[in-house]
Enzyme design. Structure first.
Site, PDB file in Angstrom:
ATOM      1  N   ILE A  32      20.020   7.732  35.982  1.00  0.00           N
ATOM      2  CA  ILE A  32      21.253   6.535  36.326  1.00  0.00           C
ATOM      3  C   ILE A  32      20.794   6.211  37.733  1.00  0.00           C
ATOM      4  CG2 ILE A  32      23.586   6.428  36.334  1.00  0.00           C
ATOM      5  CD1 ILE A  32      22.731   7.641  33.905  1.00  0.00           C
TER       6      ILE A  32
ATOM      7  N   HIS B  82      30.574  13.946  24.380  1.00  0.00           N
ATOM      8  CA  HIS B  82      29.905  15.016  23.919  1.00  0.00           C
ATOM      9  C   HIS B  82      30.897  16.009  23.001  1.00  0.00           C
ATOM     10  CE1 HIS B  82      26.844  18.447  24.098  1.00  0.00           C
ATOM     11  NE2 HIS B  82      27.838  19.313  24.216  1.00  0.00           N
TER      12      HIS B  82
ATOM     13  N   GLY C  68      25.397   5.100  14.795  1.00  0.00           N
ATOM     14  CA  GLY C  68      26.313   3.860  15.233  1.00  0.00           C
ATOM     15  C   GLY C  68      27.805   4.382  14.837  1.00  0.00           C
TER      16      GLY C  68
ATOM     17  N   LEU D 150      20.770   9.999  22.438  1.00  0.00           N
ATOM     18  CA  LEU D 150      20.147  11.631  22.757  1.00  0.00           C
ATOM     19  C   LEU D 150      18.833  11.695  23.615  1.00  0.00           C
ATOM     20  CD1 LEU D 150      20.146  12.462  18.892  1.00  0.00           C
ATOM     21  CD2 LEU D 150      21.842  13.046  20.706  1.00  0.00           C
TER      22      LEU D 150
END
Length: 197
Positions: free
Chosen positions: A99, A111, A16, A94
């Site tokens: 979508i 990334h 996080g 991950l």
């Protein structure tokens, strides 16, 4: 400054750190976001606690619980619709998720390399930095891009760079890249928020 906050959902799978960075940019630097929802792929990661400590609605959705990619997609994005999310931010997420059409060009990812280099299936964490070191590149960095249905693909929003030193290890390079990520992700979100004006 936008007159309306961008409604954001965050997908995460780990510590996080990127979520904490967004909360910090919202609180201290005026990032115009309303962090409505966090979806984590595991209940056992620190990111869940960061979200809950910030009073952000948090749910756990495990990919292993869904046999069909389409069902997993629906499980991930229906809560985003329910909270009115205008943007989904993959912040250390991950898992591969399809979508849906109504979220095309509304999902971004960060990334830890300069895509298209060192991206694709299996390229995450220290693997990315080891690959950059092994290749002998002199510059690395991070990429914020729109997400499509391929790994680390989709139009690039912005990139930030840092040097790769001769004595770098994957950990030392990762730390330097993450410093760039801490600026790149808020900058990209601000760019999206401003584009609505």
């Amino acid at each position: 400054m936008t007159d309306k906050l961008l409604l954001v959902a965050v997908f995460l799978s780990g510590t996080g750190r990127s979520l904490a960075n967004l909360i910090d940019h919202r609180d201290r630097h005026g990032l115009p976001v309303d962090l409505r929802l966090v979806i984590s792929s595991s209940s056992k990661v620190r990111g869940v606690q960061i979200a809950r400590d910030a009073s952000i609605e948090t749910i756990i959705i495990r990919k292993a619980d869904y046999s069909r990619p389409e069902d997993y997609c629906e499980a991930m994005f229906q809560p985003c619709r329910s909270v009115g999310a205008e943007l989904v931010v993959m912040a250390g997420y991950l898992k591969h998720v399809l979508i849906p059409e109504d979220f095309a060009n509304r999902v971004i990812n960060i990334h830890p390399s300069l895509l298209p280099s060192f991206g694709g299936s299996g390229m995450y964490g220290s693997r990315v930095h080891q690959a950059a070191i092994d290749r002998g590149v002199k510059v690395s960095g991070c990429t914020v891009h729109y997400v499509d249905n391929q790994y680390d693909h989709g139009p690039i929003l912005l990139q930030r760079t840092c040097e790769v030193r001769d004595d770098d290890t994957p950990d030392s390079l990762a730390a330097r890249v993450f410093q760039q990520e801490c600026q790149a992700l808020p900058d990209a979100i601000r760019k999206i928020a401003d584009s609505r004006l």
